[in-house]
Write a protein that holds these residues in place. Structure first.
Motif, mmCIF file in Angstrom:
data_model
loop_
_atom_site.group_PDB
_atom_site.id
_atom_site.type_symbol
_atom_site.label_atom_id
_atom_site.label_comp_id
_atom_site.label_asym_id
_atom_site.label_seq_id
_atom_site.Cartn_x
_atom_site.Cartn_y
_atom_site.Cartn_z
ATOM 1 N N HIS A 203 0.844 -1.200 0.000
ATOM 2 C CA HIS A 203 0.000 0.000 0.000
ATOM 3 C C HIS A 203 0.885 1.258 0.000
ATOM 4 O O HIS A 203 0.657 2.200 -0.755
ATOM 5 N N GLY B 70 -8.557 7.238 2.520
ATOM 6 C CA GLY B 70 -9.519 6.136 2.451
ATOM 7 C C GLY B 70 -9.483 5.192 3.639
ATOM 8 O O GLY B 70 -10.225 4.214 3.686
ATOM 9 N N ILE B 71 -8.606 5.484 4.597
ATOM 10 C CA ILE B 71 -8.380 4.581 5.739
ATOM 11 C C ILE B 71 -8.658 5.359 7.024
ATOM 12 O O ILE B 71 -8.465 6.583 7.053
ATOM 13 N N GLN C 206 -8.442 -2.323 11.998
ATOM 14 C CA GLN C 206 -9.328 -1.726 10.985
ATOM 15 C C GLN C 206 -8.510 -0.846 10.039
ATOM 16 O O GLN C 206 -7.661 -0.079 10.485
ATOM 17 N N ASP D 197 -9.691 0.337 5.941
ATOM 18 C CA ASP D 197 -10.693 1.144 5.225
ATOM 19 C C ASP D 197 -11.824 1.566 6.170
ATOM 20 O O ASP D 197 -12.203 0.799 7.054
ATOM 21 N N SER E 228 -16.946 7.466 1.681
ATOM 22 C CA SER E 228 -16.672 6.045 1.844
ATOM 23 C C SER E 228 -15.167 5.835 1.775
ATOM 24 O O SER E 228 -14.431 6.682 1.259
ATOM 25 N N GLY E 229 -14.695 4.725 2.298
ATOM 26 C CA GLY E 229 -13.263 4.468 2.333
ATOM 27 C C GLY E 229 -12.754 3.773 1.082
ATOM 28 O O GLY E 229 -13.507 3.503 0.142
ATOM 29 N N GLY E 230 -11.446 3.517 1.068
ATOM 30 C CA GLY E 230 -10.847 2.717 0.001
ATOM 31 C C GLY E 230 -10.898 3.340 -1.378
ATOM 32 O O GLY E 230 -10.691 2.642 -2.375
ATOM 33 N N ARG F 210 -13.580 4.418 -2.719
ATOM 34 C CA ARG F 210 -14.923 4.244 -3.285
ATOM 35 C C ARG F 210 -15.668 5.564 -3.158
ATOM 36 O O ARG F 210 -15.715 6.157 -2.074
ATOM 37 N N TRP G 284 -10.821 10.428 -3.007
ATOM 38 C CA TRP G 284 -10.599 10.209 -1.564
ATOM 39 C C TRP G 284 -11.430 11.166 -0.724
ATOM 40 O O TRP G 284 -11.306 11.181 0.503
#
Ligand SMILES: Nc1nc2c(c(=O)[nH]1)N[C@H]1C(S)=C(S)[C@@H](COP(=O)(O)O)O[C@H]1N2
Ligand SMILES: [Mo]
Length: 397
Positions: A179, A212-213, A261, A263, A292-294, A296, A334
């Motif tokens: 990552h 995103g995290i 934890q 995303d 939203s995370g990641g 998305r 993001w």
């Protein structure tokens, strides 16, 4: 730890905006009023939530500040701020959200442990800095690497703040090496926030930003970056910020059964009204944020005034001047979207908002189904109760 140190008490905290709501004074944890979040797409620095676990570190001498890159890599290096600033600079618009956002509402259903937060432990900023993938490359690790030749698989960020959870040691967290070295993940070592030099509360002189995290992995006041074989064994990775099922409580928790934890899930909240609000009109405009995370994006935000029987779709935007289209190449992947809707509210109604992300993930209906003992990731449908007080004239909410 050249140039930077973590004080042992709270006598040298930075000044803060008086309208922030203080959830805990020492360490300083605060969030802005809801309305501040929807008044601009980019959250002003002084209105951005502040989440700390110890006293704010002090930089005595920025010239002697160094961040070290060490561990399972070919050569360890020490970088000055000038070295970091020589790398290509990126400005990434990213929403940072604390996993504890909306914890107070979860605690109302069944007590949870942790600092209470309303819906404002979230903010959207333009982070300026070098890409972590470029920085790590200076230490001899190529882009998109899963493991170094010496077996390094994780990148650990270590700070200098003294946290009681770490028995007075510094805050730390890690992300997988793949990552960290993926340029498209936009992980930054940031030295600017909204075009200004990062301030002390938000990590001066240098912090990680992992878009995103959950916010917990975006470590502030960096001291060292270690390439390690296993994920970071620190408190905030192993004994906090993990999502447990509702059946797990303090008498039967086994921390090692869950992963840290990363995303954050799809989230939204109405910010133009408090949870218990007074309405003076039948037609009102509501607004809020969705994220939203990641990476998305947000596909849709649905609003209901009849307990979820029928829904209308809110309008969304990322920049106030242009409507937001999910796959628009100019969209900030993001970053949150702000939403707005005009609704006719029946007498003493409940207004509900729920968001859907681009993977069609939907927020859960109730807190009960996602209750967890640490009170993280309360993404249940956001509900606001309206009491009508009809007045003549044009008064609005
Ligand atoms: N060094 C350090 N980094 C940290 C923390 C901390 O207490 N110390 N808190 C983390 C958590 S839980 C969150 S949500 C974000 C908050 O960042 P902000 O205060 O800039 O909003 O920082 C993260 N990074
Ligand atoms: Mo957090």
């Amino acid at each position: 730890m050249p140039g930077i140190r973590g004080p042992s008490d709270y006598s040298q905290e930075p000044p803060r905006h008086p309208s922030l709501k203080i959830n805990s004074k020492e360490p300083f944890n605060s969030e802005p009023p809801r309305s501040a979040l929807v008044s601009s797409y980019v959250t002003p620095v002084d209105m951005f939530y502040k989440r700390n676990h110890g006293p704010i570190p002090i930089v005595d001498d920025i010239e002697s500040y160094r961040v070290s890159i060490t561990g399972l890599l070919p050569k360890s290096i020490m970088l000055s701020m000038d070295d970091i600033k020589k790398l290509p600079k990126y400005n990434v618009t990213a929403t940072l959200q604390c996993a504890g956002n909306r914890r107070t509402a979860m605690s109302k259903k069944r007590t949870v442990k942790g600092v209470g937060w309303d819906v404002s432990a979230i903010g959207n900023a333009i982070w300026g800095g070098a890409k972590l993938a470029d920085v790590i490359e200076l230490a001899g690790i190529c882009k998109n690497t899963t493991s170094t030749s010496l077996g390094g698989k994780h990148v650990e960020f270590v700070s200098v703040d003294m946290c009681k959870e770490e028995n007075g040691g510094p805050y730390k967290a890690s992300i997988p090496l793949r990552h960290a070295t993926n340029p498209e993940a936009d992980v930054l070592l940031a030295y600017e926030m909204n075009g200004e030099i990062l301030n002390r509360d938000h990590g001066y002189p240098l912090r990680g930003i992992v878009p995103g995290i959950i916010g917990a992995r975006s470590v502030k006041w960096l001291d060292s970056i270690n390439i390690i074989a296993e994920e970071c064994q620190g408190f905030f990775m192993q004994r906090d910020y993990k999502m447990f099922p509702p059946s797990v409580d303090w008498d039967n928790i086994i921390w090692s059964t869950r992963r840290p934890q990363m995303d954050f899930p799809v989230q939204c909240a109405i910010c133009s009204l408090e949870d218990e609000a007074i309405a003076s009109q039948d037609k009102i405009k509501i607004s809020g944020y969705a994220a939203s995370g990641g990476g998305r994006g947000i596909e849709r935000v649905d609003i209901s005034v009849d307990g979820g029987k029928t829904w209308l779709e809110a309008s969304r935007h990322q920049k106030r001047d242009a409507p937001y289209i999910a796959d628009d190449i100019n969209s900030d992947k993001w970053a949150w979207v702000l939403f707005e809707a005009q609704v006719d509210v029946p007498k003493n109604a409940e207004i509900i908002a729920k968001a859907v992300d681009t993977a069609a993930n939907v927020q859960p209906e109730t807190v009960e189904e996602i209750w967890n003992l640490r009170g993280i990731l309360n993404t249940s449908w956001h509900r606001v109760h309206l009491r009508h007080m009809l007045q003549s004239g044009h008064s609005s909410l």
